[in-house]
Write an enzyme that holds these catalytic residues in place. Structure first.
Site, PDB file in Angstrom:
ATOM      1  N   ASP A   1       0.835  -1.196   0.000  1.00 11.55           N
ATOM      2  CA  ASP A   1       0.000   0.000   0.000  1.00 11.55           C
ATOM      3  C   ASP A   1       0.871   1.247   0.000  1.00 11.55           C
ATOM      4  O   ASP A   1       2.033   1.230   0.433  1.00 11.55           O
ATOM      5  CB  ASP A   1      -0.907   0.027   1.235  1.00 11.55           C
ATOM      6  CG  ASP A   1      -1.982  -1.057   1.185  1.00 11.55           C
ATOM      7  OD1 ASP A   1      -2.275  -1.547   0.076  1.00 11.55           O
ATOM      8  OD2 ASP A   1      -2.517  -1.400   2.249  1.00 11.55           O
TER       9      ASP A   1
ATOM     10  N   TYR B   1       4.472  -9.334   7.804  1.00 10.64           N
ATOM     11  CA  TYR B   1       4.121  -7.941   8.057  1.00 10.64           C
ATOM     12  C   TYR B   1       4.284  -7.616   9.542  1.00 10.64           C
ATOM     13  O   TYR B   1       4.106  -8.481  10.409  1.00 10.64           O
ATOM     14  CB  TYR B   1       2.659  -7.671   7.679  1.00 10.64           C
ATOM     15  CG  TYR B   1       2.307  -7.958   6.240  1.00 10.64           C
ATOM     16  CD1 TYR B   1       2.305  -6.941   5.289  1.00 10.64           C
ATOM     17  CD2 TYR B   1       1.964  -9.246   5.837  1.00 10.64           C
ATOM     18  CE1 TYR B   1       1.967  -7.203   3.973  1.00 10.64           C
ATOM     19  CE2 TYR B   1       1.622  -9.513   4.522  1.00 10.64           C
ATOM     20  CZ  TYR B   1       1.634  -8.492   3.594  1.00 10.64           C
ATOM     21  OH  TYR B   1       1.293  -8.751   2.299  1.00 10.64           O
TER      22      TYR B   1
ATOM     23  N   TYR C   1      -5.154  -9.595   2.688  1.00 13.41           N
ATOM     24  CA  TYR C   1      -5.352  -8.191   3.061  1.00 13.41           C
ATOM     25  C   TYR C   1      -5.177  -8.075   4.574  1.00 13.41           C
ATOM     26  O   TYR C   1      -6.056  -8.458   5.350  1.00 13.41           O
ATOM     27  CB  TYR C   1      -6.738  -7.716   2.641  1.00 13.41           C
ATOM     28  CG  TYR C   1      -6.940  -7.658   1.139  1.00 13.41           C
ATOM     29  CD1 TYR C   1      -6.360  -6.651   0.387  1.00 13.41           C
ATOM     30  CD2 TYR C   1      -7.722  -8.615   0.485  1.00 13.41           C
ATOM     31  CE1 TYR C   1      -6.544  -6.579  -0.989  1.00 13.41           C
ATOM     32  CE2 TYR C   1      -7.912  -8.552  -0.883  1.00 13.41           C
ATOM     33  CZ  TYR C   1      -7.321  -7.535  -1.615  1.00 13.41           C
ATOM     34  OH  TYR C   1      -7.503  -7.474  -2.970  1.00 13.41           O
TER      35      TYR C   1
END
Length: 415
Positions: free
Chosen positions: A245, A309, A379
């Protein structure tokens, strides 16, 4: 019906057609090794009891290059002009750095028509198209005159020689230079590639300050400028192995291929260019830069790389240690409907993704740091806040209060 023998085909051709040595030999081009077609033509005329085994060097007449004739109703004068076509190609290469090339041919239309008539009458057994012979002969001459070689797989430049009436030109198909690398993104304000302004779609308006861009720069733009300058390419394309992103940093060395379109220069000092990029920006850093090929670009775009992440999470209410333990229940297969934030550009469907590992560390009464290792295409923000139930299971539901990702980093990308 049995096919004619080599002798029968030769006898019929000589009796009924006025063929030059090139065109006669080309009808037997697949017989023998190491001979030019005009030499095959001379062998066909010299050996009375001709067989498939007759096309050997020892049967080629002495002083063959001086004895052979070219030019007939089937080829016109194209073989007389080989040096002319060769020089046209060499001249067209003048502006470019190259090591490999390929020659394509557009023969005169009447030559193509005559060849097809000959094939329809005598068949295509052992034959070679005239454009293939011309390509080979011109290619050999270029190799002899320049320090470059023919490459049928990944030529730097393909020169298409247009011999049709009134053309007399060479068209170049300049293949891209492709450079593989890996990048880290240290800014939360830039996308991977240039985004056109949402209002004007790139034409320029007050909202984008007449730049045509939604963001002032991008990962691509931070990387490509020195490469375009040094290669003198007309533009560049950026092929990323996925993307993070805009507001996410990437520390995982994400793979990319930079494609330089129609470059004049190919002999690039990649280490110097890498250093220039890294010293010229604090937004991006590149690693492991090397030349590659078009298959690599397709490979990294199709690869579904797992990732890890690190997310900073804030919650609406205080969360107990016991409630946080429930986060582990997201490990396994989850289902995610297309998130609302991307549904304008992604198909609306339910995707199944696997979460491999999660861990967390409390950083405040209403905050914690979350580490997630997950399958490509997961996501993460929606895994945390739930996207109004569109992701199941989700961390907000599991801990019993609304959670939001306030900061996201990609810390590892599978290579």
């Amino acid at each position: 019906m049995d096919l004619p023998t080599v002798k029968e085909k030769r006898d019929s051709l000589i009796e009924n057609e006025e063929l030059c040595d090139h065109c006669l030999g080309r009808q037997f081009a697949k017989l023998g090794h190491g001979l030019e077609n005009y030499e095959r033509g001379l062998v066909a005329r010299e050996i009375d009891d001709l067989t498939e085994d007759s096309f050997v060097e020892s049967n080629v007449p002495e002083e063959a290059s001086e004895k052979h004739r070219c030019g007939c109703e089937f080829c016109g004068i194209v073989f007389d002009e080989l040096d002319h076509w060769t020089q046209l190609v060499i001249d067209s290469f003048d502006r470019y750095e190259l090591e490999t090339f390929l020659v394509g041919i557009r023969p005169p239309e009447e030559v193509v028509a005559s060849e097809e008539e000959l094939w329809s009458e005598y068949g295509t057994e052992w034959t070679e198209p005239i454009k293939t012979e011309l390509s080979r002969l011109i290619g050999k001459r270029i190799e002899d005159r320049m320090d470059i070689v023919v490459d049928f797989e990944r030529a730097d430049i393909m020169a298409v020689v247009d011999m049709r009436d009134g053309k007399d030109r060479v068209e170049l198909q300049v293949n891209s230079v492709l450079i593989y690398g890996q990048y880290n993104k240290y800014s939360r304000e830039i996308p991977q590639t240039e985004w056109h302004c949402r209002k004007c779609r790139g034409s320029g308006c007050d909202e984008c300050d007449w730049t045509g861009k939604q963001y002032p720069t991008s990962v691509q733009e931070e990387i490509q400028e020195p490469f375009i300058r040094e290669s003198k390419a007309i533009e560049a394309k950026f092929h990323g192995g996925g993307r993070e992103d805009v507001d996410a940093k990437c520390f995982g060395k994400r793979e990319f291929v930079l494609e330089l379109i129609e470059p004049l220069n190919r002999d690039l000092d990649l280490e110097a260019l890498k250093k220039e990029v890294n010293e010229g920006t604090d937004k991006v850093e590149i690693f492991n830069v090397e030349f590659t090929h078009k298959d690599k670009a397709a490979d990294i775009k199709q690869k579904h790389a797992d990732k890890e992440y690190r997310a900073q999470v804030e919650t609406e209410d205080e969360v107990s240690e016991e409630a946080l333990e429930n986060i582990s229940e997201v490990v396994g297969v989850i289902e995610q409907d297309t998130p609302e934030r991307v549904e304008h550009r992604r198909a609306d469907k339910t995707r199944k993704r696997e979460v491999y590992e999660v861990s967390w560390e409390v950083t405040g009464p209403k905050s914690f740091e979350l580490t997630v290792k997950a399958e490509a295409g997961t996501y993460i923000k929606e895994l945390i806040h739930g996207d109004e139930g569109r992701t199941q299971p989700n961390i907000s539901d599991l801990i019993g209060t609304q959670a939001e990702c306030t900061q996201l980093d990609v810390t590892w990308v599978e290579k």
